[in-house]
Scaffold this motif. Structure first.
Motif, PDB file in Angstrom:
ATOM      1  N   GLU A  82     -12.976   8.684  -5.054  1.00 28.76           N
ATOM      2  CA  GLU A  82     -13.358   7.297  -5.354  1.00 28.76           C
ATOM      3  C   GLU A  82     -14.779   7.236  -5.923  1.00 28.76           C
ATOM      4  O   GLU A  82     -15.075   6.416  -6.780  1.00 28.76           O
ATOM      5  CB  GLU A  82     -13.230   6.429  -4.097  1.00 28.76           C
ATOM      6  CG  GLU A  82     -11.780   6.223  -3.625  1.00 28.76           C
ATOM      7  CD  GLU A  82     -10.882   5.511  -4.641  1.00 28.76           C
ATOM      8  OE1 GLU A  82     -11.374   4.596  -5.325  1.00 28.76           O
ATOM      9  OE2 GLU A  82      -9.698   5.896  -4.758  1.00 28.76           O
ATOM     10  N   LYS A  85     -14.758   8.081  -9.534  1.00 31.39           N
ATOM     11  CA  LYS A  85     -14.192   6.945 -10.281  1.00 31.39           C
ATOM     12  C   LYS A  85     -15.248   5.853 -10.437  1.00 31.39           C
ATOM     13  O   LYS A  85     -15.436   5.287 -11.515  1.00 31.39           O
ATOM     14  CB  LYS A  85     -12.954   6.380  -9.547  1.00 31.39           C
ATOM     15  CG  LYS A  85     -11.665   7.126  -9.871  1.00 31.39           C
ATOM     16  CD  LYS A  85     -10.512   6.688  -8.978  1.00 31.39           C
ATOM     17  CE  LYS A  85      -9.859   5.400  -9.440  1.00 31.39           C
ATOM     18  NZ  LYS A  85      -8.660   5.080  -8.615  1.00 31.39           N
ATOM     19  N   ILE A 438      -0.248   4.162  -3.451  1.00 30.71           N
ATOM     20  CA  ILE A 438      -1.254   4.717  -4.352  1.00 30.71           C
ATOM     21  C   ILE A 438      -2.654   4.536  -3.780  1.00 30.71           C
ATOM     22  O   ILE A 438      -3.010   3.459  -3.311  1.00 30.71           O
ATOM     23  CB  ILE A 438      -1.102   4.120  -5.773  1.00 30.71           C
ATOM     24  CG1 ILE A 438      -1.861   4.978  -6.769  1.00 30.71           C
ATOM     25  CG2 ILE A 438      -1.494   2.661  -5.837  1.00 30.71           C
ATOM     26  CD1 ILE A 438      -1.425   4.772  -8.204  1.00 30.71           C
ATOM     27  N   ASN A 439      -3.383   5.631  -3.783  1.00 31.08           N
ATOM     28  CA  ASN A 439      -4.770   5.650  -3.301  1.00 31.08           C
ATOM     29  C   ASN A 439      -4.925   5.452  -1.801  1.00 31.08           C
ATOM     30  O   ASN A 439      -6.026   5.256  -1.318  1.00 31.08           O
ATOM     31  CB  ASN A 439      -5.629   4.599  -4.028  1.00 31.08           C
ATOM     32  CG  ASN A 439      -5.898   5.015  -5.454  1.00 31.08           C
ATOM     33  OD1 ASN A 439      -5.978   6.201  -5.751  1.00 31.08           O
ATOM     34  ND2 ASN A 439      -6.026   4.048  -6.333  1.00 31.08           N
ATOM     35  N   ILE A 440      -3.824   5.460  -1.057  1.00 27.67           N
ATOM     36  CA  ILE A 440      -3.952   5.381   0.407  1.00 27.67           C
ATOM     37  C   ILE A 440      -3.955   6.815   0.928  1.00 27.67           C
ATOM     38  O   ILE A 440      -2.914   7.462   1.010  1.00 27.67           O
ATOM     39  CB  ILE A 440      -2.790   4.584   1.036  1.00 27.67           C
ATOM     40  CG1 ILE A 440      -2.578   3.250   0.331  1.00 27.67           C
ATOM     41  CG2 ILE A 440      -3.036   4.402   2.534  1.00 27.67           C
ATOM     42  CD1 ILE A 440      -3.558   2.184   0.630  1.00 27.67           C
TER      43      ILE A 440
ATOM     44  N   VAL B 554       0.431   2.218   7.814  1.00 30.20           N
ATOM     45  CA  VAL B 554       0.074   3.320   6.912  1.00 30.20           C
ATOM     46  C   VAL B 554      -0.680   4.450   7.583  1.00 30.20           C
ATOM     47  O   VAL B 554      -0.834   5.517   6.997  1.00 30.20           O
ATOM     48  CB  VAL B 554      -0.742   2.826   5.684  1.00 30.20           C
ATOM     49  CG1 VAL B 554       0.118   1.950   4.782  1.00 30.20           C
ATOM     50  CG2 VAL B 554      -2.006   2.093   6.106  1.00 30.20           C
ATOM     51  N   LEU B 597      -1.351  -2.008   6.460  1.00 25.20           N
ATOM     52  CA  LEU B 597      -1.773  -2.544   5.159  1.00 25.20           C
ATOM     53  C   LEU B 597      -0.980  -3.821   4.923  1.00 25.20           C
ATOM     54  O   LEU B 597       0.247  -3.805   4.905  1.00 25.20           O
ATOM     55  CB  LEU B 597      -1.487  -1.527   4.051  1.00 25.20           C
ATOM     56  CG  LEU B 597      -1.755  -1.995   2.611  1.00 25.20           C
ATOM     57  CD1 LEU B 597      -3.218  -2.339   2.398  1.00 25.20           C
ATOM     58  CD2 LEU B 597      -1.335  -0.896   1.612  1.00 25.20           C
ATOM     59  N   PHE B 602      -6.573  -3.837   4.873  1.00 24.96           N
ATOM     60  CA  PHE B 602      -6.219  -2.977   6.009  1.00 24.96           C
ATOM     61  C   PHE B 602      -6.603  -3.656   7.329  1.00 24.96           C
ATOM     62  O   PHE B 602      -7.616  -4.353   7.401  1.00 24.96           O
ATOM     63  CB  PHE B 602      -6.970  -1.646   5.926  1.00 24.96           C
ATOM     64  CG  PHE B 602      -6.621  -0.831   4.721  1.00 24.96           C
ATOM     65  CD1 PHE B 602      -5.529   0.021   4.726  1.00 24.96           C
ATOM     66  CD2 PHE B 602      -7.382  -0.912   3.564  1.00 24.96           C
ATOM     67  CE1 PHE B 602      -5.201   0.791   3.610  1.00 24.96           C
ATOM     68  CE2 PHE B 602      -7.068  -0.158   2.432  1.00 24.96           C
ATOM     69  CZ  PHE B 602      -5.972   0.686   2.462  1.00 24.96           C
ATOM     70  N   VAL B 657      -7.114  -3.051  -1.329  1.00 21.92           N
ATOM     71  CA  VAL B 657      -6.346  -2.305  -2.321  1.00 21.92           C
ATOM     72  C   VAL B 657      -6.170  -3.225  -3.513  1.00 21.92           C
ATOM     73  O   VAL B 657      -5.698  -4.351  -3.384  1.00 21.92           O
ATOM     74  CB  VAL B 657      -4.950  -1.917  -1.777  1.00 21.92           C
ATOM     75  CG1 VAL B 657      -4.080  -1.360  -2.890  1.00 21.92           C
ATOM     76  CG2 VAL B 657      -5.087  -0.902  -0.666  1.00 21.92           C
ATOM     77  N   GLU B 662      -5.701  -0.276  -9.504  1.00 27.46           N
ATOM     78  CA  GLU B 662      -5.474   0.968  -8.765  1.00 27.46           C
ATOM     79  C   GLU B 662      -6.746   1.516  -8.140  1.00 27.46           C
ATOM     80  O   GLU B 662      -7.107   2.676  -8.327  1.00 27.46           O
ATOM     81  CB  GLU B 662      -4.787   2.021  -9.652  1.00 27.46           C
ATOM     82  CG  GLU B 662      -3.387   1.574 -10.052  1.00 27.46           C
ATOM     83  CD  GLU B 662      -2.548   2.670 -10.691  1.00 27.46           C
ATOM     84  OE1 GLU B 662      -3.033   3.798 -10.805  1.00 27.46           O
ATOM     85  OE2 GLU B 662      -1.400   2.363 -11.053  1.00 27.46           O
ATOM     86  N   THR B 663      -7.448   0.646  -7.414  1.00 27.74           N
ATOM     87  CA  THR B 663      -8.597   1.113  -6.658  1.00 27.74           C
ATOM     88  C   THR B 663      -8.396   0.759  -5.195  1.00 27.74           C
ATOM     89  O   THR B 663      -7.736  -0.222  -4.866  1.00 27.74           O
ATOM     90  CB  THR B 663      -9.903   0.452  -7.132  1.00 27.74           C
ATOM     91  OG1 THR B 663      -9.728  -0.965  -7.118  1.00 27.74           O
ATOM     92  CG2 THR B 663     -10.287   0.908  -8.526  1.00 27.74           C
ATOM     93  N   THR B 664      -8.950   1.603  -4.329  1.00 30.06           N
ATOM     94  CA  THR B 664      -8.887   1.385  -2.885  1.00 30.06           C
ATOM     95  C   THR B 664     -10.285   1.532  -2.335  1.00 30.06           C
ATOM     96  O   THR B 664     -10.973   2.500  -2.649  1.00 30.06           O
ATOM     97  CB  THR B 664      -7.981   2.438  -2.221  1.00 30.06           C
ATOM     98  OG1 THR B 664      -6.671   2.283  -2.749  1.00 30.06           O
ATOM     99  CG2 THR B 664      -7.934   2.262  -0.718  1.00 30.06           C
ATOM    100  N   ALA B 667     -10.779   2.073   3.197  1.00 27.76           N
ATOM    101  CA  ALA B 667      -9.491   2.312   3.837  1.00 27.76           C
ATOM    102  C   ALA B 667      -9.636   2.784   5.283  1.00 27.76           C
ATOM    103  O   ALA B 667      -8.692   2.716   6.054  1.00 27.76           O
ATOM    104  CB  ALA B 667      -8.689   3.323   3.034  1.00 27.76           C
TER     105      ALA B 667
END
Lengths: 711, 711
Positions: A82, A85, A438-440, B554, B597, B602, B657, B662-664, B667
């Motif tokens: 992350e 990114k 995704i991304n978890i 999750v 989730l 979360f 999320v 598509e970023t997290t 978490a």
């Protein structure tokens, strides 16, 4: 064009202009000459203003953080993943903030961050979390993310190029970008030369870096492949990865993803080598691909989740912001695209974004129109395709996607002749999409779960026929990749939209034909979903036709008989091991119906067949030790042992439940007396009543002129 | 006030003014003197205009239909049921349309329709679908619906009274309304004199009919009960059905429903007998009841679905449109109510609606404020209550409802010390509500399903403790009605909101104490949900503490161990027979965590206890032959055999999320090292870390001044 001409063109296009234009920065999405206009536009046009404010706010947020370039160690969703990114996004945002605000601090931040990368990059080995079957990166667990990283970073670098000292530039280029180019083109050569979306990202990264660093060699390799012979590289990818209708064979979710490097690199080529007329290439293929990608969404903007797809993805995603802006500004200024840009609520802070925001502010937008259409698959458009039927306005539209496309490579599902049905803003007969969080990190590092293979890809996970509890091609992807269904017929007549296709290879000795229609009769406001699934074989088989549904089953023509205890898995393989058998009943010989209540509307599916049917109610979750599977429910029509079989169904959307006012209207279906009258390899004939009026519906497979006859 | 005074007042109020004012029509929601102003307002004020347009459009739609007064035969949701509902709405809408437009056709329609009823009504027997235990109606399967019918119809009749010929009025009154009054007050006398919401509807219908038909006798009975001694009737109902905080003991869903006849009849009394000062009665009780009803919603407007509740119900429902408009116009003009009226998107076409719409148009609205509060239950406010904790703005609010109210009569659930938790616009730990598909004929005629009793009411269906796999009071409603929990403590300090209560009767020999807090620590943006459930007993018991959750599990501190086949029901009674045991694991002795989730955020619940725990993952659906139960999932902490036990949990809302980008982020939970340090009947002491900082939290049951100590 003969070889000599080609050679001359190559020389002219690739060497000379690159050398000439390379001195100008920035020159990708935002070009130097346009900077004053964009600066002004940011003050005047709401959408550009919002978009820039977001960019600037992100850039300012980045400036407040400590430079952090961790040694890569985590998989998708993990901390180092992350962070890297975040860094590439920070670089692009700061680059834009620098150009618009003129504030040197943004350039300094990028310079400092890239110098830190330059001090570390060469020391990093291949990523420790790389996986077998996936080419590893250095910054990320797979090389793909490294390519993506550089596609963003090189744009940011281009934006602040003139604001970084030559000596720092030298350090960054020598110890980061050039080693990275070597990694991309030498270590990752297999991907660089692969006709595949990972290859596109690699090529775009390399080509854009070539432009920005004034290294024509890299540009040439990117456009023509590592051997510079045109057999691979960017143009070959445009030729081979898209159908003439602009369909990317992996499906909409990946089409969206694949598009980004295509369009960004196209813009870079356009700016540096306009004489290549890249946006005109292959009959404006990139424009078609963007438009097709938009048409491959339901009215909520979500992509049809066929194949491996994350279901919440919509056309608001960054890739399509780029796509729509460039399509409008650089290819064809269709006012319907402005409607999409408005829904995206942002534009790229760029030449194209300026034009889009300006024209929206000037009131040029027109509503985006979804059009029923057949989208062919395959480089030549003859490898099946997707049929899209639509009835009603965007605010309450019935939409049927019929999947008769080719396998779509490794992310393809075994779902020949699958249908997805939407209405009233929601899924009615959904597709599971990919089994992936995704991304978890806690869910297998955010990667595809084991159940993606054991469940999501299997035929039974889809709204299509399963023969003998097995999957198409026995779930062998290589075998499936060799074969495609054939489109038999498509008609977009608003009151009788029809798609018909045939698949003869998925199960040996079994021919499957499916003909699905949205039929508007004058007795009803919504159209009827009419589905005829015909199967022929010389041998006895079990045929299962599941309807995965959203909502709650509230009525049926037969007495439900729910299993009260000791719930059992339905089978042992091909996805059947993940199914709980919740109930099982024999339908009366002339068929029956099931009514689902979904989002306050009723959906009654009347069905019949030429042999008696079992109706099974299923839910997902067996053999799922890690509790990875999402709640899913289906009713399934089963013909236990027959040779030829025709399943007929009519699904009526009807009535309304208003739970605030506690009123219910139209809870009963108005369709009745569904009868299969005749069925063979040439013809299917059926009849039904709507509010008492008799309709007869006939499919003539051999007669393209009168393929459907309705009386 | 002595008896003589009372007598004088009664005489003055009930006989004289009724006789005097009865000549004026209309005089309920819309009064004759106000008609010109409302006619003008309909032109000028957007909300009134929209509301009237809706009324008129419905009235015009009714005029286009053929008069249809079918012989009653169907249950809830069936054709005759829905037709008679349509008719009463048509009568009210046409009455309003007549008054505003002045067009006689609307009055003629009502007249014709009521004459048709008058020709039929006396012939109808008791409804054939009436059920044992429910007082049958004549028009509908239960008498309640007949009362509701008349509450609407008498308003419509009042609106067109002057436009119907005296002879037709005589027919309608003689052959419809007066026989109906006899039915309501004689045949349905048990309900008329019952302190219960069915009684309120009966009384309101009778009282309003009394005013409109100038029959003071009926008004008097309505206000003072059939014996006119004040032991039953309207005032007795206000006294006994609401707590001093305006809470109606059946819960918010029924409070909303019960309110309508209260407020409409109050308005009728106010107009005909203003000297009764009915809106001031019992310290403005009706105003409080409306305000409390609004506070009993989450920020999406949905009522907390405790007890038998339909979950989609919001304050947009017609009852609260009436309530909010009257509260504002007739009781107290609080500008926050205008915000609710705006969200309701309509007003009543009436005196009150005019005032609301005018003031909204004049910009007087202020944002509605949700306030953490304790709402006491019981006529004297000493029978437990509901604690509401709230943290954050309306657009992203954490909200905790703690149910320590009394049983709430027949619609009550066995859920002592239950909690419901909301955040981010959605349910986090939900309540199942009622097992009912309201108005869906195929689902038991739209009535409560058998599973309402076997599942939804049972303790295990709620987020509270179950002892020995049984329900509170062994699910005996009469026993439960005799007992209530006690509130120990409530604090609305924004950074440490606490509610604590005790229940000692639900399980013989078992004392249960629960203390739940929303704790804001400076390290985090959102507050922490801190829950301590303590149970004492001299004997060994099995203690089960379920957390029903929305979203997907999750992550967990322990390895999940999903049952792969042969799913079994968890028990045989008290709702356990409806649960599938999906997995079962022993948590490490110091506790553990579970991460869910939900709606892209979360939620990690850290838990510990003073004995080692099993963690079970459950889903709903066993022993459900008709497939009536909705998908529901829980994780449950189980202490298999102990005497005293303290369950401690901290639930942190964290991270995000973004599936479009598509970023997290975030978490992982930042809470750690949850420890239960000490626990007895006087004190509980625990500690935990947030981002490394140690917090210690102590409950002192015996010290109201320092009930909670936080360091």
């Amino acid at each position: 064009m003969n070889c000599l001409n080609k050679l001359v063109l190559c020389f002219f296009c690739l060497i000379f202009p690159v050398a000439l234009n390379a001195q100008v920065h920035p020159n990708i999405m935002l070009s130097k000459a346009n900077v004053p206009a964009v600066r002004k536009g940011v003050q005047n046009y709401p959408l550009l203003k919002t978009s820039y404010n977001k960019v600037k706010s992100e850039a300012d947020k980045a400036l407040k953080t400590i430079i952090n370039v961790p040694q890569p160690k985590d998989g998708g969703g993990g901390a180092t993943h992350e962070q890297h990114k975040k860094n590439y996004l920070a670089i692009l945002n700061c680059g834009l903030a620098y150009q618009i605000s003129g504030d040197q601090k943004y350039a300094d931040y990028i310079s400092k961050l890239l110098l830190t990368y330059a001090a570390e990059y060469e020391k990093w080995p291949l990523h420790p979390k790389r996986k077998e079957g996936h080419e590893g990166g250095k910054i990320f667990w797979q090389s793909l993310n490294d390519f993506v990283w550089q596609v963003y970073v090189i744009q940011g670098y281009d934006l602040v190029y003139d604001a970084i000292s030559p000596s720092d530039r030298k350090t960054i280029e020598t110890h980061l970008f050039l080693p990275m180019m070597k990694f991309f083109t030498v270590d990752c050569k297999p991907t660089f030369d692969k006709i595949h979306n990972h290859g596109t990202w690699n090529i775009a990264a390399v080509g854009m870096t070539g432009y920005v660093l004034n290294k024509p060699e890299y540009v040439q390799m990117a456009i023509k492949g590592s051997a510079k012979d045109g057999k691979t590289g960017y143009l070959a990818q445009i030729d081979q990865l898209f159908s003439p209708d602009g369909y990317y064979t992996e499906g909409p979710y990946y089409q969206r993803y694949a598009l980004l490097p295509f369009v960004i690199f196209a813009k870079a080529i356009q700016n540096h080598q306009p004489e290549l007329k890249i946006f005109q290439y292959r009959n404006q293929l990139l424009s078609k691909a963007i438009s097709t990608c938009l048409q491959l969404t339901y009215t909520d903007g979500a992509f049809f989740p066929i194949n491996d797809a994350i279901k919440d993805k919509t056309y608001e995603s960054a890739e399509l912001v780029y796509g729509v802006d460039l399509a409008y500004a650089d290819i064809k200024a269709q006012p319907e695209l402005l409607d999409v840009a408005q829904k995206q609520r942002e534009v790229i802070v760029s030449d194209a974004g300026l034009k889009v925001a300006t024209d929206i502010a000037q009131g040029k937008a027109k509503p985006f129109v979804y059009t029923p259409q057949l989208i062919t698959d395959g480089p030549s458009g003859n490898e099946g395709g997707l049929g899209i039927l639509r009835y009603g306005n965007n605010d309450d539209q019935q939409c049927l996607l019929f999947k008769a496309a080719s396998q779509g490579m490794g992310h393809g599902h075994f779902d020949r002749l699958n249908i997805l049905y939407y209405d009233n803003g929601v899924e009615v007969f959904p597709d599971y999409g990919a089994a992936r969080f995704i991304n978890i990190e806690a869910k297998k590092g955010g990667d595809y779960l084991p159940e993606n293979k054991t469940w999501a890809k299997q035929t039974i996970a889809h709204n299509t026929l399963v023969v003998d509890q097995s999957s198409n091609f026995k779930a062998n992807a290589d075998a499936a990749q060799q074969q495609h269904p054939d489109i038999l017929y498509f008609n977009a007549d608003p009151n009788l939209q029809v798609i018909s296709a045939k698949e003869t290879n998925a199960y040996p000795g079994v021919e499957m034909l499916r003909t699905t229609a949205l039929l508007k009769v004058k007795e009803l406001e919504k159209s009827l979903l009419l589905d005829v699934f015909q199967v022929h074989s010389a041998k006895d088989h079990q045929y299962d036709l599941p309807f995965w549904y959203k909502g709650h089953l509230v009525d049926a023509s037969f007495k439900l008989n729910g299993k009260t205890d000791n719930l059992k898995a339905l089978g042992t393989k091909y996805g059947y091991e993940h199914l709980w058998l919740n109930s099982e009943e024999r339908a009366a010989s002339n068929g029956g119906y099931v009514t689902i209540l979904n989002n306050k509307r009723f959906y009654t599916t009347h069905f019949t067949a030429d042999s008696s049917l079992m109706v099974k109610v299923l839910s997902l979750g067996a053999n799922d030790p890690d509790l990875n599977l999402l709640e899913s429910k289906a009713f399934m029509l089963t013909a236990p042992k027959v040779k030829d079989q025709t399943f007929v169904s009519i699904t009526e959307a009807h009535g309304q439940v208003n739970s605030v006012n506690e009123t219910t209207t139209g809870a009963s279906s108005t369709v009745s007396d569904l009868k299969l009258i005749y069925s063979d390899q040439n013809q299917v004939k059926l009849s039904f009543k709507v509010k008492g009026k008799i309709y007869s519906y006939q499919i003539n497979y051999q007669n393209k002129e009168k393929f459907i006859q309705l009386n």
